[in-house]
Motif scaffolding. Sequence first.
Motif, mmCIF file in Angstrom:
data_model
loop_
_atom_site.group_PDB
_atom_site.id
_atom_site.type_symbol
_atom_site.label_atom_id
_atom_site.label_comp_id
_atom_site.label_asym_id
_atom_site.label_seq_id
_atom_site.Cartn_x
_atom_site.Cartn_y
_atom_site.Cartn_z
ATOM 1 N N VAL A 172 -2.510 -1.816 -10.492
ATOM 2 C CA VAL A 172 -3.270 -1.382 -9.318
ATOM 3 C C VAL A 172 -4.752 -1.680 -9.525
ATOM 4 C CG1 VAL A 172 -3.959 0.620 -7.936
ATOM 5 C CG2 VAL A 172 -1.586 0.386 -8.706
ATOM 6 N N VAL A 173 -5.283 -1.361 -10.685
ATOM 7 C CA VAL A 173 -6.699 -1.603 -10.982
ATOM 8 C C VAL A 173 -7.001 -3.096 -10.911
ATOM 9 C CG1 VAL A 173 -8.459 -1.450 -12.796
ATOM 10 C CG2 VAL A 173 -6.966 0.509 -12.332
ATOM 11 N N PHE A 174 -6.135 -3.928 -11.490
ATOM 12 C CA PHE A 174 -6.343 -5.379 -11.465
ATOM 13 C C PHE A 174 -6.338 -5.915 -10.039
ATOM 14 C CE2 PHE A 174 -4.457 -9.656 -11.347
ATOM 15 C CZ PHE A 174 -5.459 -10.359 -11.994
ATOM 16 N N VAL A 175 -5.373 -5.515 -9.245
ATOM 17 C CA VAL A 175 -5.251 -6.023 -7.876
ATOM 18 C C VAL A 175 -6.478 -5.634 -7.048
ATOM 19 C CG1 VAL A 175 -3.895 -5.866 -5.743
ATOM 20 C CG2 VAL A 175 -2.745 -6.184 -7.942
ATOM 21 N N GLU A 176 -7.054 -4.476 -7.312
ATOM 22 C CA GLU A 176 -8.254 -4.047 -6.583
ATOM 23 C C GLU A 176 -9.439 -4.979 -6.823
ATOM 24 O OE1 GLU A 176 -8.872 -0.019 -7.853
ATOM 25 O OE2 GLU A 176 -7.519 0.780 -6.333
ATOM 26 N N THR A 177 -9.439 -5.735 -7.922
ATOM 27 C CA THR A 177 -10.550 -6.641 -8.228
ATOM 28 C C THR A 177 -10.417 -7.987 -7.523
ATOM 29 O OG1 THR A 177 -9.529 -7.676 -10.181
ATOM 30 C CG2 THR A 177 -10.747 -5.608 -10.536
ATOM 31 N N LEU A 178 -9.269 -8.265 -6.929
ATOM 32 C CA LEU A 178 -9.022 -9.568 -6.319
ATOM 33 C C LEU A 178 -9.617 -9.663 -4.916
ATOM 34 C CD1 LEU A 178 -5.285 -10.000 -7.362
ATOM 35 C CD2 LEU A 178 -7.339 -10.815 -8.554
ATOM 36 N N ALA A 179 -9.753 -10.896 -4.455
ATOM 37 C CA ALA A 179 -10.228 -11.149 -3.091
ATOM 38 C C ALA A 179 -9.242 -10.548 -2.097
ATOM 39 C CB ALA A 179 -10.356 -12.646 -2.859
ATOM 40 N N PRO A 180 -9.721 -10.145 -0.928
ATOM 41 C CA PRO A 180 -8.830 -9.536 0.064
ATOM 42 C C PRO A 180 -7.597 -10.378 0.404
ATOM 43 C CG PRO A 180 -11.099 -9.204 0.717
ATOM 44 C CD PRO A 180 -11.123 -10.122 -0.480
ATOM 45 N N SER A 181 -7.743 -11.684 0.494
ATOM 46 C CA SER A 181 -6.582 -12.530 0.822
ATOM 47 C C SER A 181 -5.548 -12.498 -0.294
ATOM 48 C CB SER A 181 -7.021 -13.962 1.111
ATOM 49 O OG SER A 181 -7.652 -14.525 -0.029
ATOM 50 N N ALA A 182 -5.987 -12.496 -1.549
ATOM 51 C CA ALA A 182 -5.054 -12.422 -2.680
ATOM 52 C C ALA A 182 -4.358 -11.063 -2.711
ATOM 53 C CB ALA A 182 -5.784 -12.682 -3.993
ATOM 54 N N ARG A 183 -5.115 -9.984 -2.446
ATOM 55 C CA ARG A 183 -4.512 -8.648 -2.395
ATOM 56 C C ARG A 183 -3.439 -8.583 -1.318
ATOM 57 N NH1 ARG A 183 -9.972 -6.617 -2.777
ATOM 58 N NH2 ARG A 183 -9.865 -6.083 -0.570
ATOM 59 N N LYS A 184 -3.725 -9.136 -0.155
ATOM 60 C CA LYS A 184 -2.754 -9.129 0.937
ATOM 61 C C LYS A 184 -1.495 -9.893 0.551
ATOM 62 C CE LYS A 184 -2.114 -10.464 5.734
ATOM 63 N NZ LYS A 184 -2.671 -11.157 6.888
ATOM 64 N N ASN A 185 -1.648 -11.063 -0.068
ATOM 65 C CA ASN A 185 -0.487 -11.853 -0.496
ATOM 66 C C ASN A 185 0.339 -11.112 -1.536
ATOM 67 O OD1 ASN A 185 -1.182 -13.946 1.219
ATOM 68 N ND2 ASN A 185 -2.259 -15.100 -0.363
ATOM 69 N N ILE A 186 -0.324 -10.464 -2.474
ATOM 70 C CA ILE A 186 0.400 -9.730 -3.515
ATOM 71 C C ILE A 186 1.115 -8.523 -2.920
ATOM 72 C CG2 ILE A 186 0.085 -8.274 -5.564
ATOM 73 C CD1 ILE A 186 -1.919 -10.421 -6.543
ATOM 74 N N ARG A 187 0.464 -7.788 -2.021
ATOM 75 C CA ARG A 187 1.140 -6.652 -1.368
ATOM 76 C C ARG A 187 2.388 -7.115 -0.630
ATOM 77 N NH1 ARG A 187 -4.095 -4.930 0.100
ATOM 78 N NH2 ARG A 187 -3.749 -5.760 2.201
#
Length: 87
Positions: A13-28
């Motif tokens: 969760v902490v790692f994903v919060e550091t990513l760009a919004p588009s990467a976070r959306k793809n991972i979710r």
Amino acid sequence: MASFQLLIDYDVVVFVETLAPSARKNIRQRLTEIRDHPAACLDYEEPDSIGRPVSINICGAYAIKFWADHADRQIKILDIHLADRRR
């Protein structure tokens, strides 16, 4: 309704919060796909420290490591890291 419960390691969760919004959306989105159809999201497997197979899914530039606990109906997200780096 999802047939598995998704459990995510806090460090993920902490790692994903550091990513760009588009990467976070793809991972979710990919995490939802893994939850709903874990066998279809298996790109390859590697053994963990006790020899149990851990599934790997490639999502863009990232590798998502997970374990499908069929007995408890849980998908355990163990790690997400850059796909070109092993952990």
